[in-house]
Design a protein around this motif. Structure first.
Motif, short mmCIF file in Angstrom:
data_model
loop_
_atom_site.label_atom_id
_atom_site.label_comp_id
_atom_site.label_asym_id
_atom_site.label_seq_id
_atom_site.Cartn_x
_atom_site.Cartn_y
_atom_site.Cartn_z
N THR A 1 -10.00 -17.79 -10.00
CA THR A 1 -10.89 -17.28 -8.95
C THR A 1 -12.15 -16.68 -9.57
N THR B 1 -11.03 -9.39 -7.68
CA THR B 1 -9.61 -9.52 -8.00
C THR B 1 -9.20 -10.93 -7.62
N TRP B 2 -8.07 -11.39 -8.12
CA TRP B 2 -7.66 -12.75 -7.75
C TRP B 2 -7.32 -12.85 -6.27
N ALA B 3 -7.11 -11.70 -5.60
CA ALA B 3 -6.79 -11.68 -4.17
C ALA B 3 -8.03 -11.52 -3.30
N VAL C 1 -6.92 -5.06 -0.18
CA VAL C 1 -6.90 -6.19 -1.11
C VAL C 1 -5.87 -5.96 -2.23
N ASP D 1 -0.77 -5.29 -2.03
CA ASP D 1 0.40 -6.12 -2.35
C ASP D 1 0.31 -6.82 -3.70
N VAL D 2 -0.76 -6.54 -4.47
CA VAL D 2 -0.94 -7.27 -5.73
C VAL D 2 -1.06 -6.39 -6.97
N GLN E 1 3.06 -9.24 -5.75
CA GLN E 1 2.76 -10.67 -5.81
C GLN E 1 2.14 -11.10 -7.14
N ASN F 1 -0.33 -13.66 -9.44
CA ASN F 1 -1.62 -14.30 -9.20
C ASN F 1 -1.40 -15.81 -9.05
#
Length: 150
Positions: free
Chosen positions: A25, A29-31, A43, A46-47, A66, A68
């Motif tokens: 990404t 962040t990757w989220a 954001v 959960d990560v 979670q 990535n």
């Protein structure tokens, strides 16, 4: 020396760490991009373990949140992760693929990446950098091994 000459497991370079943390990404962040700098971030919720969801204590068991997109857990939050490169490694404006610091330990401070459980959202993003002396122990600092492929 060059970390890619290392046989076996080693710390990732700063560039390698950011590449694996982003998981393909380009956002903060990757989220996704952060929605706040302080407090609770939807954001990160959960990560990443950070000040908004850690209850002020940690570290936490790996893989409780979670992964990535590449299946890597806790690359943001939980523990700051040591990198190969010293802080303040000179950079270049020229395009470089996987830049490496000239000599591991050339500086007094070693780079750490990724944020940690007691830190605000702004520090739990792929571009965040901090540093510490190599012998400075803290309950929010750890490492992730990588391996150079032959």
């Amino acid at each position: 020396g060059d970390p890619h000459d290392c046989e076996g497991w080693r710390l990732p370079t700063v560039a390698e760490w950011e590449y694996l943390a982003r998981g393909g990404t380009t956002t903060g962040t990757w989220a996704g991009d952060l929605d706040t700098c302080t407090g609770t971030s939807s954001v990160l919720q959960d990560v990443a373990w950070y000040v908004g969801n850690s209850g002020g204590s940690g570290p936490y068991v790996v893989a409780a949140l979670q992964a990535n997109p590449w299946g890597l857990y806790d690359v943001l939050g939980n523990l700051l992760e040591w990198c190969w490169d010293p802080l303040g490694t000179p950079t270049s404006d020229a395009p470089v693929t996987n830049p490496v610091a000239s000599g591991n330990g050339g500086g007094a401070l070693q780079t750490c990446r990724g944020g940690a459980w007691p830190m605000e959202p702004w520090a739990n993003r792929a571009a965040y950098r901090s540093a510490a002396t190599r012998f400075q122990v803290a309950p929010f600092r750890g490492f992730r091994w990588v391996r150079t492929l032959p």
